[in-house]
Design a protein around this motif. Sequence first.
Motif, PDB file in Angstrom:
ATOM      1  N   LEU A   3       0.806  -1.212   0.000  1.00  0.00           N
ATOM      2  CA  LEU A   3       0.000   0.000   0.000  1.00  0.00           C
ATOM      3  C   LEU A   3       0.844   1.270   0.000  1.00  0.00           C
ATOM      4  N   VAL A   4       2.101   1.147   0.339  1.00  0.00           N
ATOM      5  CA  VAL A   4       2.969   2.308   0.445  1.00  0.00           C
ATOM      6  C   VAL A   4       3.657   2.524  -0.893  1.00  0.00           C
ATOM      7  N   SER A   5       3.637   3.744  -1.363  1.00  0.00           N
ATOM      8  CA  SER A   5       4.232   4.064  -2.661  1.00  0.00           C
ATOM      9  C   SER A   5       5.740   3.870  -2.648  1.00  0.00           C
ATOM     10  N   ASP A   6       6.266   3.228  -3.676  1.00  0.00           N
ATOM     11  CA  ASP A   6       7.711   3.018  -3.790  1.00  0.00           C
ATOM     12  C   ASP A   6       8.457   4.333  -3.970  1.00  0.00           C
ATOM     13  N   LEU A   7       7.770   5.371  -4.400  1.00  0.00           N
ATOM     14  CA  LEU A   7       8.420   6.660  -4.626  1.00  0.00           C
ATOM     15  C   LEU A   7       8.713   7.391  -3.324  1.00  0.00           C
ATOM     16  N   THR A   8       8.013   7.040  -2.270  1.00  0.00           N
ATOM     17  CA  THR A   8       8.180   7.781  -1.018  1.00  0.00           C
ATOM     18  C   THR A   8       8.794   6.954   0.096  1.00  0.00           C
ATOM     19  N   THR A   9       9.124   5.698  -0.166  1.00  0.00           N
ATOM     20  CA  THR A   9       9.675   4.857   0.892  1.00  0.00           C
ATOM     21  C   THR A   9      10.924   4.140   0.423  1.00  0.00           C
ATOM     22  N   LYS A  10      11.758   3.799   1.390  1.00  0.00           N
ATOM     23  CA  LYS A  10      12.960   3.028   1.143  1.00  0.00           C
ATOM     24  C   LYS A  10      13.063   1.986   2.243  1.00  0.00           C
ATOM     25  N   VAL A  11      12.982   0.702   1.879  1.00  0.00           N
ATOM     26  CA  VAL A  11      13.116  -0.357   2.869  1.00  0.00           C
ATOM     27  C   VAL A  11      14.536  -0.316   3.404  1.00  0.00           C
ATOM     28  N   LEU A  12      14.658  -0.327   4.718  1.00  0.00           N
ATOM     29  CA  LEU A  12      15.966  -0.261   5.357  1.00  0.00           C
ATOM     30  C   LEU A  12      16.462  -1.631   5.797  1.00  0.00           C
ATOM     31  N   PHE A  13      15.600  -2.396   6.443  1.00  0.00           N
ATOM     32  CA  PHE A  13      16.017  -3.679   6.989  1.00  0.00           C
ATOM     33  C   PHE A  13      14.785  -4.554   7.159  1.00  0.00           C
ATOM     34  N   GLU A  14      14.974  -5.873   7.003  1.00  0.00           N
ATOM     35  CA  GLU A  14      13.849  -6.798   7.124  1.00  0.00           C
ATOM     36  C   GLU A  14      14.294  -8.073   7.831  1.00  0.00           C
ATOM     37  N   THR A  15      13.435  -8.574   8.710  1.00  0.00           N
ATOM     38  CA  THR A  15      13.653  -9.847   9.393  1.00  0.00           C
ATOM     39  C   THR A  15      12.382 -10.682   9.244  1.00  0.00           C
ATOM     40  N   GLU A  16      12.388 -11.879   9.840  1.00  0.00           N
ATOM     41  CA  GLU A  16      11.197 -12.727   9.805  1.00  0.00           C
ATOM     42  C   GLU A  16      10.019 -12.084  10.527  1.00  0.00           C
ATOM     43  N   LYS A  17      10.298 -11.306  11.551  1.00  0.00           N
ATOM     44  CA  LYS A  17       9.238 -10.746  12.396  1.00  0.00           C
ATOM     45  C   LYS A  17       8.843  -9.316  12.042  1.00  0.00           C
ATOM     46  N   GLY A  18       9.534  -8.698  11.110  1.00  0.00           N
ATOM     47  CA  GLY A  18       9.170  -7.334  10.775  1.00  0.00           C
ATOM     48  C   GLY A  18      10.117  -6.700   9.785  1.00  0.00           C
ATOM     49  N   TYR A  19       9.880  -5.433   9.534  1.00  0.00           N
ATOM     50  CA  TYR A  19      10.719  -4.671   8.618  1.00  0.00           C
ATOM     51  C   TYR A  19      10.672  -3.201   9.001  1.00  0.00           C
ATOM     52  N   SER A  20      11.613  -2.468   8.456  1.00  0.00           N
ATOM     53  CA  SER A  20      11.637  -1.026   8.683  1.00  0.00           C
ATOM     54  C   SER A  20      11.827  -0.342   7.342  1.00  0.00           C
ATOM     55  N   TYR A  21      11.293   0.844   7.250  1.00  0.00           N
ATOM     56  CA  TYR A  21      11.503   1.638   6.047  1.00  0.00           C
ATOM     57  C   TYR A  21      11.529   3.116   6.396  1.00  0.00           C
ATOM     58  N   GLN A  22      12.049   3.868   5.461  1.00  0.00           N
ATOM     59  CA  GLN A  22      12.157   5.315   5.632  1.00  0.00           C
ATOM     60  C   GLN A  22      11.116   5.964   4.748  1.00  0.00           C
ATOM     61  N   CYS A  23      10.336   6.862   5.324  1.00  0.00           N
ATOM     62  CA  CYS A  23       9.327   7.598   4.565  1.00  0.00           C
ATOM     63  C   CYS A  23       9.866   8.988   4.265  1.00  0.00           C
ATOM     64  N   ASP A  24      10.006   9.292   2.991  1.00  0.00           N
ATOM     65  CA  ASP A  24      10.526  10.595   2.588  1.00  0.00           C
ATOM     66  C   ASP A  24       9.503  11.713   2.791  1.00  0.00           C
ATOM     67  N   LEU A  25       8.223  11.396   2.748  1.00  0.00           N
ATOM     68  CA  LEU A  25       7.197  12.430   2.924  1.00  0.00           C
ATOM     69  C   LEU A  25       7.165  12.962   4.350  1.00  0.00           C
ATOM     70  N   THR A  26       7.300  12.068   5.322  1.00  0.00           N
ATOM     71  CA  THR A  26       7.237  12.474   6.727  1.00  0.00           C
ATOM     72  C   THR A  26       8.618  12.569   7.361  1.00  0.00           C
ATOM     73  N   ASN A  27       9.649  12.202   6.602  1.00  0.00           N
ATOM     74  CA  ASN A  27      11.031  12.208   7.111  1.00  0.00           C
ATOM     75  C   ASN A  27      11.127  11.420   8.406  1.00  0.00           C
ATOM     76  N   SER A  28      10.610  10.189   8.351  1.00  0.00           N
ATOM     77  CA  SER A  28      10.596   9.358   9.557  1.00  0.00           C
ATOM     78  C   SER A  28      10.936   7.911   9.231  1.00  0.00           C
ATOM     79  N   ILE A  29      11.246   7.171  10.275  1.00  0.00           N
ATOM     80  CA  ILE A  29      11.527   5.747  10.189  1.00  0.00           C
ATOM     81  C   ILE A  29      10.274   5.017  10.651  1.00  0.00           C
ATOM     82  N   ILE A  30       9.774   4.086   9.849  1.00  0.00           N
ATOM     83  CA  ILE A  30       8.590   3.319  10.185  1.00  0.00           C
ATOM     84  C   ILE A  30       9.052   1.903  10.548  1.00  0.00           C
TER      85      ILE A  30
END
Length: 118
Positions: A3-30
């Motif tokens: 659901l998240v646009s590839d233009l505004t996010t960058k996946v940072l790290f992923e494990t079996e239990k979760g993942y993190s990404y950076q949102c350029d629109l909000t300048n935050s780590i999700i």
Amino acid sequence: MALVSDLTTKVLFETEKGYSYQCDLTNSIIINFVDTVSSYKIHDFLIFQKKVNNVDILNMLYDLSDQSDAQLIETTKRNFSRNLTICEIVQLRELLNGTKFTLNLHSMLCNILNADLV
């Protein structure tokens, strides 16, 4: 994540239990960990990462009381509030430390590339 646009996010790290990404629109780590999604500014993320790393897992392992089976992990702005087992704390540490490593690596690479351009 679809659901998240590839233009505004960058996946940072992923494990079996979760993942993190950076949102350029909000300048935050999700952080998406075991179906709990929380958003952090970089400073808040680093505080959260340090707090999770400071949990004394050895003490939890050696303590035979029922209270030591899980620990409440909360952030200052209430982005994340869960009672986590020892295994979940270790898994969350892996996700947060991997995310921090990726951010540091990206920063170092940007500094090197910018230095080469000057």
